[in-house]
Structure formats: C-alpha cells, structure tokens
Design an enzyme around this catalytic site. Structure first.
Site, PDB file in Angstrom:
ATOM      1  N   HIS A 268       0.821  -1.217   0.000  1.00  0.00           N
ATOM      2  CA  HIS A 268       0.000   0.000   0.000  1.00  0.00           C
ATOM      3  C   HIS A 268       0.855   1.267   0.000  1.00  0.00           C
ATOM      4  CE1 HIS A 268       0.459  -0.154   4.519  1.00  0.00           C
ATOM      5  NE2 HIS A 268       0.495   1.147   4.354  1.00  0.00           N
TER       6      HIS A 268
ATOM      7  N   SER B 224       4.741   2.646   7.943  1.00  0.00           N
ATOM      8  CA  SER B 224       4.394   1.479   7.118  1.00  0.00           C
ATOM      9  C   SER B 224       5.568   1.070   6.236  1.00  0.00           C
ATOM     10  CB  SER B 224       3.186   1.793   6.240  1.00  0.00           C
ATOM     11  OG  SER B 224       2.027   1.925   7.013  1.00  0.00           O
TER      12      SER B 224
ATOM     13  N   ASP C  25       0.226  -7.667   1.463  1.00  0.00           N
ATOM     14  CA  ASP C  25       0.661  -6.265   1.585  1.00  0.00           C
ATOM     15  C   ASP C  25       2.181  -6.139   1.638  1.00  0.00           C
ATOM     16  OD1 ASP C  25       0.268  -3.554   1.625  1.00  0.00           O
ATOM     17  OD2 ASP C  25      -0.076  -3.415   3.777  1.00  0.00           O
TER      18      ASP C  25
END
Length: 466
Positions: free
Chosen positions: A121, A225, A151
């Site tokens: 993402h 992230s 992911d």
C-alpha cells in the site's frame, strides 16, 4: 562479672548478625546492591521471584544503530487525470488536467545489492518511486513485484556500492513479552526508533489477506508502514504494516507482517516473479468452549476440519471432517491464524507433518501441499477458482475469482456467458481469492440475495443479484 560476659556475648552475636545481613542484602552481590539491577517481588507462595531490570537488558543502542542505516524513506509519486465535465459539455474539451499525488512510507534494505522490502500500500499505483537512504542519498527504485494479499512489495535500487542491510530472524521463535524496536519514518521524521514488547503473536484481524500478525505496543504512526520491526540483536522479525486506532494515529497497538512470511514472498518474487502459494486443502474454524460443545468434542484449542477439498493433499493424506489439527511440524496450532500463518510460509509440493486428534486419539500424517489455484469453492450451484497471472494481465486486474462451472439448473441457461467470467466483488467485498469468497459465503443465508460485480469473458463489467 558473669553478667558482663553475657552482655559481651550478646553484643558480639548481634554484630555478627548485622554484618552478615548487610553483606547479604547490600554488598556487591546483595539483593539490594546498586550493581544488581534486580527487584525482588513476593509471589503468592511466599517464594522470592527476581525480576530482571538490569541496565544492560534495556540497552537498545546497538540494535538501533544497526537498523537505522538499513531503513529507508520511500516516496511514491502517482499521477491522475481529473476531467472537467462542464468544459467537456460546453466546449468539447477533452483530456482533463493531470494532478500529481505524493505518498510516503518506509522500507528495509534486505541485501547489500539494493533489494528493499516495503508494504504494497506504500507504493500502490506509483508512477515513480524514490528511495532516500539514512545518509540522505536518493535513488530511483524499480518495482520487482508485489503481493497485495499480504501487503508486501519488493523494490530494487542501484546504489553503485555495497549497502548495509538487515538480516532476517525466525519470526516463529519470537516470544510474547520480548523486547522489540520499530524503526521507520513517521510523519516524514527519518530514522525514528520506538521500543515496546511483543503483545501477541498470530493475531487475526479478519482482513481479506494477512491473518497472522505480530502485535506490538511499540509506537507506530503514519509513515512507519514498510519499516522494520527488529529484536534486540537488530534482526528483522516483521514489517510494520498497520495500527489499530480510531484517530488514525498510534493509540496503543500496532501490527507487523512476520518475517518468515515476508521472506518467503520476496524469495518467490525474485525466483518466479509471482507468489507461489500452497494450501492444505481443508476448511473449518478454530475451537473455543462454545464451538467445542457444538461439535461434541472435549478439545477447546486447535483447528476443526469441517470440509476437506477433494483430491487435495489433506484428502490424499486421509484427513477428514471432524479431525482437529493441533500441530503442523513443530508449530502448535491453537487458532486459524496459527495455521494460515505457518502455511503461508510454504510452497506447493512442500511436505508438512500434520498432527491431529480423531476420536480422542492423536495421529500424525505427512501432507503434500497443493497449488493454491487448485483450491475451489461452490456457492449456490456455482463453482469458483482462483485466477492466474495470465487472467490478471488480460483483464488488467490484480484480484478476482473465476467461475469454473455451473451445477444449479436455474443458472445453466446462462452457463456459456458465466463460465470463465471473473467475479470482482460480492456485496462490495473484494473477491481477492477463493478463500476470502468462501469466508464471505459462509456468512450468507441460502435465501439471501447478494450483489455480484464481475467481468465477462469479453471484458464487459456486469452487476447483478444472485
């Protein structure tokens, strides 16, 4: 004279006791010495229990120093075209205006020649990806491959020199309560290090993809992230992926993709160009006191098999409905997340030792994992299967499930049109794979209508109720 001797003896004895007590409690090796760094607590059984708080236990400087030079800043540049319907209507203006969007995140260097792992993402829909190292040098990155389900994305830069990198640790060996560091770039603050403990393992958040997170209370915020979760030796145990928060910022817990799953994904992407997934070939759910009572069994932990896929590895090994899987290889299976997390580290044709309980007896069989594409499910007389890379390329999609066959008479008149079509969503839930769809179907009543969105074999987008 006798009284004086007695008094002298008592005084001498008191002095010996006092000196001995001091040596025991406060001297160099005593319980309360400054060098000991320990606190004594009394358990309910009145035995002393020493809790380590020594300064060397809490020294994270070496792990932090090893990691901050391997964690990078990831800049994602994407461009979209925004049309103006008024200009199009009155003046016939076509084309629209191009707008640039910039997103940021973190990544981890995993090899000296410049391979970098991050979250999917973080780089999704990117037209350009820029990597900035801890020494402020920047490079354009090439996207090697992605796994949207887990992911994870793999990037590559050419730095012209050998780079420091973070080595992988065995995430299965991580223990709850173990100290960990989260390293990333929250709010564009480069090389930020936070510390915490492993709060839980194999955490299932009911996502459509990852179902086995490492949970930690190390502070993670937007921008973290794709960053590293490392142990106190500076070894990679996870890729920070998400937080649980009503505000969008850190409020207590964060979650990471375990390093064993990450490593398997990137090795697949390097070797095959896509992710090779093996499946056990069973459907069911984890046990608890209520479900065990419903099934009429005494076990309250494990994975209860409700269905075995025909001709799968589990079927060929003799597993059957009613069996309870309690262990795979050396991994204890208490929850569905335990099972899925371990199987996600394996490939088709890998062999695993499955320990299960049947009729109160424990047995072990060797199971050869099947290809994920083999896995299929049936709902309302329609058999579904996972799509292949060729389908994704043909229809320009990265998810979906194919209609393999029709067995219900009321749908057979549409068989020619439906078979081969690809379902994209069911009641606005993305049909990422058959496992996700099967889980969604399991919550739908037989007489309940569901909204289906699909792409026909001709590439036409269709919506209807089933």
């Amino acid at each position: 004279m006798k009284n004086l001797s007695t008094l002298f003896g008592v005084s001498l004895l008191s002095g010996v006791v006092t000196l001995g007590s001091y040596k025991l409690l406060f001297d160099t090796d005593g319980y309360f010495s400054k060098d000991n760094g320990s606190v004594v607590t009394m358990a309910s059984n009145s035995y002393g229990k020493r809790v380590g708080l020594a300064s060397e236990v809490l020294d994270f400087t070496e792990a932090a120093d090893k990691t901050i030079h391997t964690v990078v800043h990831v800049k994602n540049v994407s461009r979209t075209t925004v049309s103006n319907p008024i200009l199009e209507y009155f003046y016939g203006f076509k084309g629209g205006q191009s707008q640039q969007q910039v997103g940021t995140g973190s990544g981890v260097i995993i090899s000296e020649d410049g391979y970098i792992v991050t979250n999917n993402h973080v780089i999704k829909d990117a037209s350009e990806i820029e990597i900035t190292l801890n020494n402020k040098k920047s490079y354009k990155a090439k996207l090697i491959g992605t796994d949207s389900k887990m992911d994870i994305a793999l990037l590559k830069i050419d730095a012209g020199e050998k780079l420091q990198y973070t080595a992988f640790a065995n995430s299965d060996s991580v223990k709850v309560g173990e100290w960990v560091l989260a390293v990333g770039n929250p709010y564009n603050l480069n090389s930020t290090v936070t510390a915490g403990i492993v709060s839980a393992k194999a955490r299932n958040l009911d996502t459509s993809g990852i179902q086995s997170f490492i949970q930690t209370d190390a502070a993670v915020n937007p921008g973290n992230s794709g960053g590293a979760l490392v142990n106190t030796r500076g070894e990679l145990i996870g890729i920070n992926t998400m937080i649980s928060s009503p505000t969008g910022s850190y409020t207590g817990y964060s979650f990471a993709v375990p390093s064993n799953i990450t490593r398997k994904i990137i090795e697949d992407l390097m070797e095959f160009g896509n992710v090779q997934r093996g499946i056990l070939g069973v459907e069911g759910g984890e046990l608890n006191s209520m479900s065990s009572k419903d099934y009429g069994i005494s076990l309250t932990q494990g994975f209860y098999i409700n269905k075995v896929t025909k001709n799968s590895g589990a079927d060929k090994a003799g597993l059957a409905k009613g069996d309870v899987i309690v262990k795979i290889d050396e991994q204890n299976i208490s929850t569905f997340a335990d099972l899925s997390g371990y199987i996600n580290t394996k490939r088709p044709n890998d062999k695993v030792q499955v320990t299960y309980s049947r009729d109160g007896k424990t047995k072990t069989v060797l199971v050869t994992l099947s290809k994920n594409e083999f896995f299929n499910a049936e709902f309302k007389g329609i058999t579904l299967e996972n799509i292949e890379a060729a389908d994704k390329k043909k229809f320009k999609i990265d998810y979906g499930v194919r209609i393999k066959g029709i067995s219900d008479e009321k749908w057979q008149q549409y068989e020619e049109e439906l078979v081969g079509s690809i379902i994209l969503s069911i009641d606005n839930v993305k049909a990422t794979d058959v496992e996700t769809v099967s889980k969604k179907f399991g919550k739908i009543e037989d007489n309940q209508k569901v909204r289906i969105e699909l792409i026909s074999k001709n590439g036409e987008l269709l919506r209807f109720y089933m």
